[in-house]
Design a protein around this motif. Structure first.
Motif, short mmCIF file in Angstrom:
data_model
loop_
_atom_site.label_atom_id
_atom_site.label_comp_id
_atom_site.label_asym_id
_atom_site.label_seq_id
_atom_site.Cartn_x
_atom_site.Cartn_y
_atom_site.Cartn_z
N ARG A 44 174.36 68.43 -36.19
CA ARG A 44 173.34 69.45 -36.46
C ARG A 44 173.96 70.91 -35.72
NH1 ARG A 44 170.11 64.90 -36.10
NH2 ARG A 44 170.19 64.94 -33.94
N ASN A 45 174.76 70.73 -34.74
CA ASN A 45 174.91 71.98 -34.08
C ASN A 45 176.43 71.90 -33.74
OD1 ASN A 45 172.60 73.60 -33.60
ND2 ASN A 45 171.99 71.48 -32.86
N ILE A 46 177.16 73.11 -33.71
CA ILE A 46 178.72 73.16 -33.61
C ILE A 46 178.93 74.24 -32.52
CG2 ILE A 46 178.64 74.45 -35.51
CD1 ILE A 46 181.36 73.44 -36.28
N ALA A 47 179.80 73.96 -31.82
CA ALA A 47 180.54 74.92 -31.18
C ALA A 47 182.11 75.06 -31.54
CB ALA A 47 180.40 74.87 -29.62
N GLU A 61 184.86 67.77 -42.72
CA GLU A 61 183.75 67.18 -43.52
C GLU A 61 182.99 66.13 -42.71
OE1 GLU A 61 186.85 63.96 -45.49
OE2 GLU A 61 184.85 64.34 -46.22
N GLU A 62 183.63 65.61 -41.50
CA GLU A 62 183.00 64.73 -40.65
C GLU A 62 181.96 65.49 -39.88
OE1 GLU A 62 185.11 61.39 -38.96
OE2 GLU A 62 185.03 62.38 -37.00
N ALA A 63 182.19 66.73 -39.33
CA ALA A 63 181.24 67.64 -38.44
C ALA A 63 180.12 68.00 -39.43
CB ALA A 63 182.01 68.71 -37.90
N GLU A 64 180.55 68.53 -40.74
CA GLU A 64 179.45 68.70 -41.69
C GLU A 64 178.41 67.82 -42.06
OE1 GLU A 64 182.29 70.91 -44.80
OE2 GLU A 64 180.14 70.29 -45.97
N SER A 94 176.48 77.74 -33.15
CA SER A 94 175.85 77.72 -34.40
C SER A 94 175.07 76.42 -34.84
CB SER A 94 176.67 78.35 -35.57
OG SER A 94 176.08 78.65 -36.86
N GLY A 95 174.04 76.61 -35.62
CA GLY A 95 173.54 75.53 -36.09
C GLY A 95 174.56 75.07 -37.50
N MET A 96 174.76 74.04 -37.74
CA MET A 96 175.91 73.68 -38.99
C MET A 96 175.29 74.16 -40.30
SD MET A 96 178.57 72.09 -39.59
CE MET A 96 178.71 71.08 -38.05
N SER A 97 173.94 74.07 -40.80
CA SER A 97 173.62 74.84 -41.95
C SER A 97 173.70 76.28 -41.83
CB SER A 97 172.14 74.36 -42.22
OG SER A 97 171.27 74.44 -41.08
N ALA A 98 173.36 76.93 -40.78
CA ALA A 98 173.58 78.26 -40.68
C ALA A 98 175.14 78.84 -40.79
CB ALA A 98 173.19 78.90 -39.32
N LEU A 99 176.01 77.94 -40.23
CA LEU A 99 177.55 78.19 -40.26
C LEU A 99 177.89 78.15 -41.81
CD1 LEU A 99 179.99 78.70 -38.62
CD2 LEU A 99 180.37 76.44 -38.78
#
Ligand code: ADP
Ligand code: ADP
Length: 226
Positions: A203-206, A196-199, A217-222
């Motif tokens: 904005r972007n995540i690996a 939830e912290e990352a969420e 990915s982008g966070m919202s796309a993921l």
């Protein structure tokens, strides 16, 4: 130009263990980026290499266009690292913890005072400036780690589990502070166990697993996919 650009990064430790198996990664300037993955995935190894604390075996790392090998001084000065474990001298006062770091970077005394005040205020620790750092609560110690990492105005702040073990209310207030730092233009890379912290921050995540990036990915796309 990217805040961080990594090509084919490999790390084999001296015991023969391959912790990174050819990582490619780019982080945009101004991003709030999450690096996630299970224990032992290679996150700390990657962060160590980016911060010049761990030597890489091969590959290319650029930090704001500065090659880690050819231009190490400049690359290093772009980075502020907040390691997982509290590692400041706990017998120093809060203010001196930050000032000593400024000294380490060769920042002139007067500027260091200004910077230390700014960073401590940003982490809501200015009122505690004369306290012995050992006496701070767990959450305050973590915020002091962040204030210390920012004293030389790094363009890229790397936070390794900055809120680990901190209760939810304090964690939320730390999220606010980290977002403020990001809004002022500092690029942030965060590792965390709290999804939830990352969420809510990134904005972007690996996602890294077994020394390989398995998802970018982008966070919202993921979030839309799961
Ligand atoms: P490098 O290849 O970067 O020189 P080393 O292989 O010499 O790194 O290891 C650096 C340090 O990490 C050593 O002091 C070692 O004791 C420690 N270390 C060894 N194995 C592990 C492990 N599995 N996890 C974390 N640290 C380890
Ligand atoms: P994470 O931060 O994702 O938990 P690490 O980068 O700390 O992962 O570790 C990745 C892998 O490399 C783990 O299997 C760990 O045991 C191993 N490792 C870490 N440091 C060393 C070291 N100095 N020597 C040997 N193996 C290491």
């Amino acid at each position: 130009m990217k805040a961080l650009s990594i090509q084919n990064l490999k790390k084999t430790y001296k015991n023969g263990f391959q912790a990174l198996k050819g990582v490619d990664l780019e982080v945009e300037c101004g991003d709030f980026f999450a690096l996630l993955g299970p224990n032992g995935a290679g996150k700390s190894t990657m962060i160590g290499i980016i911060s010049s604390l761990v030597t890489k075996s091969s590959g290319v790392v650029n930090i704001f266009g500065h090659d880690l090998d050819k231009d190490n001084g400049r690359a290093k000065s772009c980075i502020g690292l907040v390691p997982q474990e509290v590692n400041f001298n706990q017998f120093e006062t809060v203010k001196n913890v930050v000032l000593n770091q400024a000294g380490y970077y060769g920042i002139p005394r007067k500027l260091a005072q200004v910077q230390a005040e700014y960073c401590l205020r940003q982490m809501d620790l200015w009122d505690k400036r004369d306290s012995v750092s050992r006496r701070l609560s767990g959450g305050m110690k973590r915020r002091l780690m962040i204030a210390r990492a920012m004293v030389h105005k790094p363009r890229l702040l790397i936070l390794d589990e900055p809120t680990a073990g901190v209760d939810i209310e304090i964690r939320r207030s730390m999220w606010q502070m980290m977002q403020d730092v990001n809004r002022e233009g500092t690029t942030i890379i965060l590792t965390t166990h709290y999804l939830e912290e990352a969420e809510s921050l990134c904005r972007n995540i690996a996602i890294i697993n077994n020394g390989e990036i398995v998802e970018k990915s982008g966070m919202s796309a993921l979030l839309n996919r799961i």
